[in-house]
Design a protein around this motif. Sequence first.
Motif, PDB file in Angstrom:
ATOM      1  N   GLY A 175       0.804  -1.221   0.000  1.00 43.76           N
ATOM      2  CA  GLY A 175       0.000   0.000   0.000  1.00 43.76           C
ATOM      3  C   GLY A 175       0.830   1.260   0.000  1.00 43.76           C
ATOM      4  O   GLY A 175       0.342   2.340   0.335  1.00 43.76           O
ATOM      5  N   ARG A 176       2.112   1.130  -0.381  1.00 47.95           N
ATOM      6  CA  ARG A 176       2.975   2.321  -0.392  1.00 47.95           C
ATOM      7  C   ARG A 176       3.137   2.860  -1.805  1.00 47.95           C
ATOM      8  O   ARG A 176       3.213   2.102  -2.774  1.00 47.95           O
ATOM      9  CB  ARG A 176       4.350   1.974   0.188  1.00 47.95           C
ATOM     10  CG  ARG A 176       4.311   1.847   1.706  1.00 47.95           C
ATOM     11  CD  ARG A 176       5.638   1.383   2.244  1.00 47.95           C
ATOM     12  NE  ARG A 176       6.714   2.357   2.082  1.00 47.95           N
ATOM     13  CZ  ARG A 176       7.025   3.281   2.981  1.00 47.95           C
ATOM     14  NH1 ARG A 176       6.326   3.390   4.098  1.00 47.95           N
ATOM     15  NH2 ARG A 176       8.029   4.107   2.770  1.00 47.95           N
ATOM     16  N   VAL A 177       3.180   4.162  -1.910  1.00 48.24           N
ATOM     17  CA  VAL A 177       3.345   4.821  -3.203  1.00 48.24           C
ATOM     18  C   VAL A 177       4.780   4.581  -3.686  1.00 48.24           C
ATOM     19  O   VAL A 177       5.730   4.696  -2.911  1.00 48.24           O
ATOM     20  CB  VAL A 177       3.047   6.330  -3.068  1.00 48.24           C
ATOM     21  CG1 VAL A 177       3.290   7.054  -4.382  1.00 48.24           C
ATOM     22  CG2 VAL A 177       1.617   6.536  -2.579  1.00 48.24           C
ATOM     23  N   THR A 178       4.920   4.234  -4.964  1.00 47.47           N
ATOM     24  CA  THR A 178       6.234   3.810  -5.477  1.00 47.47           C
ATOM     25  C   THR A 178       7.025   4.921  -6.164  1.00 47.47           C
ATOM     26  O   THR A 178       8.127   4.681  -6.652  1.00 47.47           O
ATOM     27  CB  THR A 178       6.042   2.673  -6.497  1.00 47.47           C
ATOM     28  OG1 THR A 178       5.130   3.150  -7.497  1.00 47.47           O
ATOM     29  CG2 THR A 178       5.485   1.420  -5.846  1.00 47.47           C
ATOM     30  N   ILE A 179       6.480   6.115  -6.228  1.00 48.40           N
ATOM     31  CA  ILE A 179       7.212   7.206  -6.886  1.00 48.40           C
ATOM     32  C   ILE A 179       8.507   7.460  -6.105  1.00 48.40           C
ATOM     33  O   ILE A 179       8.451   7.731  -4.904  1.00 48.40           O
ATOM     34  CB  ILE A 179       6.348   8.483  -6.925  1.00 48.40           C
ATOM     35  CG1 ILE A 179       5.095   8.234  -7.777  1.00 48.40           C
ATOM     36  CG2 ILE A 179       7.135   9.675  -7.444  1.00 48.40           C
ATOM     37  CD1 ILE A 179       4.031   9.314  -7.644  1.00 48.40           C
ATOM     38  N   PRO A 180       9.679   7.355  -6.764  1.00 46.84           N
ATOM     39  CA  PRO A 180      10.933   7.521  -6.027  1.00 46.84           C
ATOM     40  C   PRO A 180      10.990   8.880  -5.318  1.00 46.84           C
ATOM     41  O   PRO A 180      10.684   9.907  -5.921  1.00 46.84           O
ATOM     42  CB  PRO A 180      11.999   7.430  -7.126  1.00 46.84           C
ATOM     43  CG  PRO A 180      11.355   6.667  -8.234  1.00 46.84           C
ATOM     44  CD  PRO A 180       9.903   7.042  -8.189  1.00 46.84           C
ATOM     45  N   GLY A 181      11.365   8.856  -4.057  1.00 46.32           N
ATOM     46  CA  GLY A 181      11.493  10.095  -3.281  1.00 46.32           C
ATOM     47  C   GLY A 181      10.214  10.534  -2.607  1.00 46.32           C
ATOM     48  O   GLY A 181      10.208  11.502  -1.836  1.00 46.32           O
ATOM     49  N   PHE A 182       9.104   9.826  -2.878  1.00 45.85           N
ATOM     50  CA  PHE A 182       7.790  10.264  -2.376  1.00 45.85           C
ATOM     51  C   PHE A 182       7.762  10.410  -0.854  1.00 45.85           C
ATOM     52  O   PHE A 182       7.161  11.338  -0.317  1.00 45.85           O
ATOM     53  CB  PHE A 182       6.719   9.263  -2.820  1.00 45.85           C
ATOM     54  CG  PHE A 182       5.299   9.660  -2.511  1.00 45.85           C
ATOM     55  CD1 PHE A 182       4.632  10.555  -3.327  1.00 45.85           C
ATOM     56  CD2 PHE A 182       4.625   9.138  -1.407  1.00 45.85           C
ATOM     57  CE1 PHE A 182       3.317  10.931  -3.062  1.00 45.85           C
ATOM     58  CE2 PHE A 182       3.312   9.507  -1.125  1.00 45.85           C
ATOM     59  CZ  PHE A 182       2.658  10.400  -1.957  1.00 45.85           C
ATOM     60  N   TYR A 183       8.426   9.484  -0.155  1.00 44.44           N
ATOM     61  CA  TYR A 183       8.365   9.503   1.318  1.00 44.44           C
ATOM     62  C   TYR A 183       9.498  10.299   1.969  1.00 44.44           C
ATOM     63  O   TYR A 183       9.546  10.410   3.191  1.00 44.44           O
ATOM     64  CB  TYR A 183       8.346   8.070   1.872  1.00 44.44           C
ATOM     65  CG  TYR A 183       7.043   7.353   1.573  1.00 44.44           C
ATOM     66  CD1 TYR A 183       5.943   7.491   2.407  1.00 44.44           C
ATOM     67  CD2 TYR A 183       6.905   6.574   0.427  1.00 44.44           C
ATOM     68  CE1 TYR A 183       4.731   6.861   2.123  1.00 44.44           C
ATOM     69  CE2 TYR A 183       5.714   5.933   0.131  1.00 44.44           C
ATOM     70  CZ  TYR A 183       4.625   6.082   0.976  1.00 44.44           C
ATOM     71  OH  TYR A 183       3.433   5.471   0.691  1.00 44.44           O
ATOM     72  N   ASP A 184      10.407  10.843   1.151  1.00 42.90           N
ATOM     73  CA  ASP A 184      11.531  11.591   1.729  1.00 42.90           C
ATOM     74  C   ASP A 184      10.999  12.724   2.605  1.00 42.90           C
ATOM     75  O   ASP A 184      10.185  13.527   2.151  1.00 42.90           O
ATOM     76  CB  ASP A 184      12.412  12.206   0.631  1.00 42.90           C
ATOM     77  CG  ASP A 184      13.163  11.139  -0.149  1.00 42.90           C
ATOM     78  OD1 ASP A 184      13.031   9.937   0.192  1.00 42.90           O
ATOM     79  OD2 ASP A 184      13.874  11.497  -1.110  1.00 42.90           O
ATOM     80  N   GLY A 185      11.465  12.797   3.823  1.00 45.37           N
ATOM     81  CA  GLY A 185      11.099  13.909   4.693  1.00 45.37           C
ATOM     82  C   GLY A 185       9.763  13.765   5.403  1.00 45.37           C
ATOM     83  O   GLY A 185       9.410  14.611   6.224  1.00 45.37           O
ATOM     84  N   VAL A 186       8.994  12.724   5.089  1.00 43.95           N
ATOM     85  CA  VAL A 186       7.682  12.572   5.730  1.00 43.95           C
ATOM     86  C   VAL A 186       7.836  12.511   7.248  1.00 43.95           C
ATOM     87  O   VAL A 186       8.624  11.736   7.773  1.00 43.95           O
ATOM     88  CB  VAL A 186       6.973  11.280   5.241  1.00 43.95           C
ATOM     89  CG1 VAL A 186       5.836  10.889   6.179  1.00 43.95           C
ATOM     90  CG2 VAL A 186       6.460  11.473   3.827  1.00 43.95           C
ATOM     91  N   GLN A 187       7.105  13.368   7.936  1.00 41.41           N
ATOM     92  CA  GLN A 187       7.169  13.367   9.402  1.00 41.41           C
ATOM     93  C   GLN A 187       6.372  12.200   9.952  1.00 41.41           C
ATOM     94  O   GLN A 187       5.182  12.067   9.693  1.00 41.41           O
ATOM     95  CB  GLN A 187       6.592  14.679   9.956  1.00 41.41           C
ATOM     96  CG  GLN A 187       7.618  15.796   9.983  1.00 41.41           C
ATOM     97  CD  GLN A 187       6.985  17.130  10.349  1.00 41.41           C
ATOM     98  OE1 GLN A 187       6.016  17.189  11.104  1.00 41.41           O
ATOM     99  NE2 GLN A 187       7.532  18.197   9.797  1.00 41.41           N
ATOM    100  N   GLU A 188       7.071  11.368  10.701  1.00 38.46           N
ATOM    101  CA  GLU A 188       6.413  10.206  11.289  1.00 38.46           C
ATOM    102  C   GLU A 188       5.528  10.650  12.444  1.00 38.46           C
ATOM    103  O   GLU A 188       5.788  11.666  13.099  1.00 38.46           O
ATOM    104  CB  GLU A 188       7.466   9.215  11.793  1.00 38.46           C
ATOM    105  CG  GLU A 188       8.144   8.403  10.691  1.00 38.46           C
ATOM    106  CD  GLU A 188       7.167   7.484   9.931  1.00 38.46           C
ATOM    107  OE1 GLU A 188       6.193   7.003  10.534  1.00 38.46           O
ATOM    108  OE2 GLU A 188       7.396   7.282   8.723  1.00 38.46           O
ATOM    109  N   LEU A 189       4.502   9.872  12.712  1.00 36.85           N
ATOM    110  CA  LEU A 189       3.666  10.109  13.882  1.00 36.85           C
ATOM    111  C   LEU A 189       4.492   9.896  15.143  1.00 36.85           C
ATOM    112  O   LEU A 189       5.322   8.998  15.193  1.00 36.85           O
ATOM    113  CB  LEU A 189       2.553   9.066  13.884  1.00 36.85           C
ATOM    114  CG  LEU A 189       1.332   9.397  13.077  1.00 36.85           C
ATOM    115  CD1 LEU A 189       0.625   8.132  12.658  1.00 36.85           C
ATOM    116  CD2 LEU A 189       0.408  10.244  13.925  1.00 36.85           C
ATOM    117  N   THR A 190       4.226  10.700  16.154  1.00 36.18           N
ATOM    118  CA  THR A 190       4.908  10.463  17.435  1.00 36.18           C
ATOM    119  C   THR A 190       4.132   9.385  18.203  1.00 36.18           C
ATOM    120  O   THR A 190       2.926   9.204  17.971  1.00 36.18           O
ATOM    121  CB  THR A 190       4.925  11.742  18.297  1.00 36.18           C
ATOM    122  OG1 THR A 190       3.573  12.114  18.587  1.00 36.18           O
ATOM    123  CG2 THR A 190       5.615  12.887  17.569  1.00 36.18           C
ATOM    124  N   PRO A 191       4.811   8.685  19.101  1.00 34.92           N
ATOM    125  CA  PRO A 191       4.108   7.682  19.920  1.00 34.92           C
ATOM    126  C   PRO A 191       2.941   8.303  20.688  1.00 34.92           C
ATOM    127  O   PRO A 191       1.882   7.680  20.822  1.00 34.92           O
ATOM    128  CB  PRO A 191       5.188   7.186  20.887  1.00 34.92           C
ATOM    129  CG  PRO A 191       6.487   7.503  20.227  1.00 34.92           C
ATOM    130  CD  PRO A 191       6.256   8.719  19.382  1.00 34.92           C
TER     131      PRO A 191
END
Length: 447
Positions: A232-248
């Motif tokens: 279920g992840r988008v495959t465009i290269p670089g798409f997730y670069d920099g994405v801020q993860e959820l904090t616990p």
Amino acid sequence: MQFDQDLALQELFAFLRMPSVSADSAYKAGMEQAAAFLQNKLQALGFAARIDPTDGHPVVYAERLTAPGKPTVMIYGHYDVQPEAPLEEWKTPPFEPTVVDGRIYARGSTDDKGQLYAHVKGIETLLQQQGELPVNIKILFEGEEEIGSPNLAKYLEANKDNLKADVILISDGSRFSEDVPSITYGLRGLSYIEVHVQGANRDLHSGAYGGAVPNPINALCEIVAQLKDDKGRVTIPGFYDGVQELTPEERDMWAGLPFDQEKWGLSIGIDQFPGEEGYTVLERIWARPTLDVNGIWGGYQGEGSKTVIAAKAGAKISMRLVPGQDPKRITELALKHIPTLAPEGTQVEAVEHHGGDPFVVDLNSPYVKAANRALQKVYNRDAVFIRTGGSIPIAATFTRIVGAPILFVDMGLDIDAPHSPNESFAVQDYLNGILTSAYVLDELGKL
Ligand code: BES
Ligand code: MN
Ligand code: MN
């Protein structure tokens, strides 16, 4: 806080009858009617109210700065609505508001005319009850939100000296659930593109040519199928670069919300929940980026069958973005990547539509606490803090130019079906929205 409920409904109905579809130039008169209606009403409430032209649909701007020493609140809303299509799926006419089982059915009833007008009536209620407003108020109602606010940034820049405020109040989304009030502290951003696939120079007989020539519709399907992987992840290269993860802490807070996944699914007729592996439904909608085809075309769509290989096919694709992703950069990545997926013999081109920045606000502000106190008065319980998957493209620019944080106090619900046929707004939500507006402004006046 008391007000004439019947009158509040009649006025909203008059507003909803004005077909203010921004996307379609055939509705220009409806847009003008709606803008004039707001200007007149705000003038009647003692506001200096103008209709400011832009290169597109006008902005309704109004102010009433009669509370010296008190905060200035900027209220934003949009008076434009989505197109009503598909008309045949409406059970009641989209521009003739009809109450059925306690819900007002009409295009724009929840998004955003109903919520916008709840603020107008909230202000009127305060004036009637208190004789004067507890805060200074500036109002900006735009007419192009549903088309990506293409002219608003320029307007804001040109008027920035007059738009300063202490806080921005927006109600243009959904509350958490029927009996749970909420304060929304994040929106997803958006990158919207269109993909065009060309094969032969004309439509071809699918028997005479099929099997030996490129098929643009098959090709488009292959391209789309490659844009997400089996996790279920988008495959465009670089798409997730920099994405801020959820904090616990955020994940814990959301896990504690009274979210009934099954009931949520049933409300839209689903019982399976495909999405990015490793995230809950709320996390996927509120804090994870995604990609969806919003429209697709090509070939024969009429009655019966036609044996033909189309010369072209196309798709409209939205990518919802989260903090850490820049819509411009994501658009560039997609425009560069998608043509590299062109199957043999096809020409693939991807073009940009519009975008909007993702957005989160600080929950530790006196404004959020004031809004919570107001919501307690209306719903007899504390608000929960949520994000939303939708986008308000101008939000990030607006907050910068006004120089103030945004307070999102939503009145509608996702089951109101914004953008769908049979959009509605519960009468009770509208009436509570009026109270909410009045109490929020009143609480802000105590800061
Ligand atoms: N009111 C919505 C945004 C929204 C949707 C907030 C759902 C919360 C939940 C707004 O009118 C809207 O539809 N925005 C568009 C932006 C687009 C037209 C550029 C969107 O999110 O698709
Ligand atoms: Mn809206
Ligand atoms: Mn909308």
